[in-house]
Design a protein around this motif. Structure first.
Motif, short mmCIF file in Angstrom:
data_model
loop_
_atom_site.label_atom_id
_atom_site.label_comp_id
_atom_site.label_asym_id
_atom_site.label_seq_id
_atom_site.Cartn_x
_atom_site.Cartn_y
_atom_site.Cartn_z
N PRO A 39 28.22 -25.42 37.29
CA PRO A 39 27.16 -26.06 38.09
C PRO A 39 26.31 -27.01 37.24
CG PRO A 39 27.23 -23.68 38.47
CD PRO A 39 28.08 -23.95 37.27
N THR A 40 26.01 -28.19 37.79
CA THR A 40 25.24 -29.19 37.04
C THR A 40 24.14 -29.78 37.92
OG1 THR A 40 26.68 -31.03 37.67
CG2 THR A 40 27.25 -29.83 35.66
N LYS A 41 23.08 -30.25 37.26
CA LYS A 41 22.00 -30.98 37.92
C LYS A 41 21.47 -32.01 36.95
CE LYS A 41 17.80 -29.27 38.56
NZ LYS A 41 16.75 -30.23 38.13
N GLU A 42 21.67 -33.29 37.27
CA GLU A 42 21.20 -34.38 36.42
C GLU A 42 21.69 -34.23 34.98
OE1 GLU A 42 16.98 -34.35 36.90
OE2 GLU A 42 17.07 -34.98 39.00
N GLY A 43 22.97 -33.84 34.84
CA GLY A 43 23.57 -33.71 33.53
C GLY A 43 23.27 -32.41 32.81
N GLN A 44 22.48 -31.53 33.42
CA GLN A 44 22.14 -30.25 32.81
C GLN A 44 23.02 -29.14 33.38
OE1 GLN A 44 19.75 -30.04 30.32
NE2 GLN A 44 19.80 -32.26 30.51
N TYR A 45 23.27 -28.12 32.57
CA TYR A 45 24.10 -26.99 32.97
C TYR A 45 23.25 -25.72 33.02
CZ TYR A 45 27.91 -30.12 31.63
OH TYR A 45 28.74 -31.19 31.52
N ILE A 46 23.65 -24.79 33.87
CA ILE A 46 22.98 -23.48 33.90
C ILE A 46 23.62 -22.57 32.86
CG2 ILE A 46 22.27 -21.54 35.33
CD1 ILE A 46 22.90 -23.14 37.78
N PRO A 47 22.82 -21.88 32.03
CA PRO A 47 23.37 -20.93 31.06
C PRO A 47 23.72 -19.59 31.71
CG PRO A 47 20.99 -20.98 30.88
CD PRO A 47 21.35 -22.02 31.92
N LEU A 48 24.79 -19.58 32.49
CA LEU A 48 25.15 -18.38 33.25
C LEU A 48 25.77 -17.32 32.35
CD1 LEU A 48 26.66 -20.02 36.46
CD2 LEU A 48 24.42 -18.96 36.19
N ARG A 49 25.36 -16.08 32.58
CA ARG A 49 25.89 -14.95 31.82
C ARG A 49 26.62 -13.99 32.75
NH1 ARG A 49 20.55 -15.57 30.31
NH2 ARG A 49 19.98 -13.85 31.70
N VAL A 50 27.57 -13.26 32.19
CA VAL A 50 28.28 -12.24 32.97
C VAL A 50 27.25 -11.21 33.47
CG1 VAL A 50 29.97 -10.37 32.89
CG2 VAL A 50 30.44 -12.53 31.72
N GLY A 51 27.35 -10.89 34.74
CA GLY A 51 26.41 -9.95 35.35
C GLY A 51 25.23 -10.62 36.02
N GLU A 52 25.08 -11.95 35.82
CA GLU A 52 23.97 -12.69 36.43
C GLU A 52 24.14 -12.71 37.95
OE1 GLU A 52 20.58 -14.83 35.44
OE2 GLU A 52 22.19 -15.42 34.07
N GLN A 53 23.07 -12.39 38.67
CA GLN A 53 23.11 -12.44 40.13
C GLN A 53 22.64 -13.81 40.59
OE1 GLN A 53 21.52 -9.06 42.14
NE2 GLN A 53 21.42 -10.07 44.12
N LEU A 54 23.39 -14.40 41.51
CA LEU A 54 23.12 -15.76 41.96
C LEU A 54 22.92 -15.83 43.46
CD1 LEU A 54 25.89 -17.70 39.98
CD2 LEU A 54 23.51 -17.31 39.29
N GLU A 55 22.10 -16.80 43.88
CA GLU A 55 22.00 -17.17 45.29
C GLU A 55 22.81 -18.46 45.46
OE1 GLU A 55 18.23 -18.67 46.91
OE2 GLU A 55 18.47 -17.18 48.50
N VAL A 56 23.80 -18.42 46.34
CA VAL A 56 24.76 -19.53 46.47
C VAL A 56 24.70 -20.08 47.89
CG1 VAL A 56 27.17 -20.23 46.19
CG2 VAL A 56 26.24 -18.35 44.81
N PHE A 57 24.73 -21.42 48.00
CA PHE A 57 24.83 -22.08 49.29
C PHE A 57 26.21 -22.75 49.36
CE2 PHE A 57 20.34 -21.65 48.63
CZ PHE A 57 19.85 -21.35 49.89
#
Length: 219
Positions: A39-57
């Motif tokens: 996932p990206t926003k304006e060239g930035q990435y999210i530092p996602l970790r295993v076990g991270e809970q996300l809200e997805v659309f």
């Protein structure tokens, strides 16, 4: 209301994060997981970790929007790096008018409410007598908001917020569905509204569109 949804490769998803929404695409669908591009926003990435809970659309077409919660299972590289998300247990369809979200920064008062004190109509007797927390509203939609707190807030806590709208104040109850920390270690919480009447929701949405028109005039 839970929905039956088929996930389709090459359709769009967005990840709700503390600083906004990060765009991604579905790259693969298996029995137990969905693989999405980073996932990206304006060239930035999210530092996602295993076990991270996300809200997805999820956007399967130009008409529908669905929302679900998922957990990061891991990473995989095929043609491109991918994030593996657990297959959601339930999916909710989102009304577009509830989804419109506008940035707004203002001070609000909030209270953390014991779930045992919540009435069937989502009211809480004498909730003003609870400890009042000073907080900052960061954005607002017809279905939820993001709020910054100076103290630690836990997932699934119930928050009653007192939000000034025009010359009035509305009282909204919501559940904390996401907690992040900003660079100053303050809690940034995603809150989904509970028991919101259509009258109150319409008032919020009218206020949102007033803000959007005002912001457009300033551009």
């Amino acid at each position: 209301m839970a929905e039956e949804v088929n996930f389709i490769i090459n359709t769009k998803v967005e990840i709700s994060w503390s600083d906004g929404y990060y765009k991604s695409n579905i790259e693969d669908v298996r029995e137990n997981y969905i693989a999405i591009s980073i996932p990206t926003k304006e060239g930035q990435y999210i530092p996602l970790r295993v076990g991270e809970q996300l809200e997805v659309f999820y956007y399967p077409n130009n008409e529908d929007i669905y929302k679900f919660s998922s957990i990061v299972l891991g990473r995989e590289v095929d043609r491109i790096p991918m994030i593996l998300l657990g297959m959601p247990s339930s999916i909710m369809k989102v009304q577009r008018r509830k989804f419109v979200r506008v940035p707004i920064v203002c001070d609000i008062n909030c209270s953390i409410i014991d779930k045992a004190l919540i009435n069937k109509d989502y009211t809480v007797e004498a909730n003003r007598s609870k400890e009042t927390l000073k907080a900052t509203l960061l954005d607002l939609s017809g279905g939820g908001m993001r709020v910054r707190f100076n103290k630690d807030i836990k997932l699934k806590e119930i928050i009653v917020s007192y939000i000034p709208i025009d010359s009035d104040e509305i009282v909204i109850m919501g559940e904390v569905v996401r907690v992040d920390k900003d660079k100053d270690s303050k809690c940034i919480c995603g809150i989904n509204f509970m028991g919101l009447t259509e009258k109150t929701r319409d008032k919020i949405i009218r206020f949102i569109f007033q803000l959007m028109r005002s912001q457009m005039r300033k551009v």
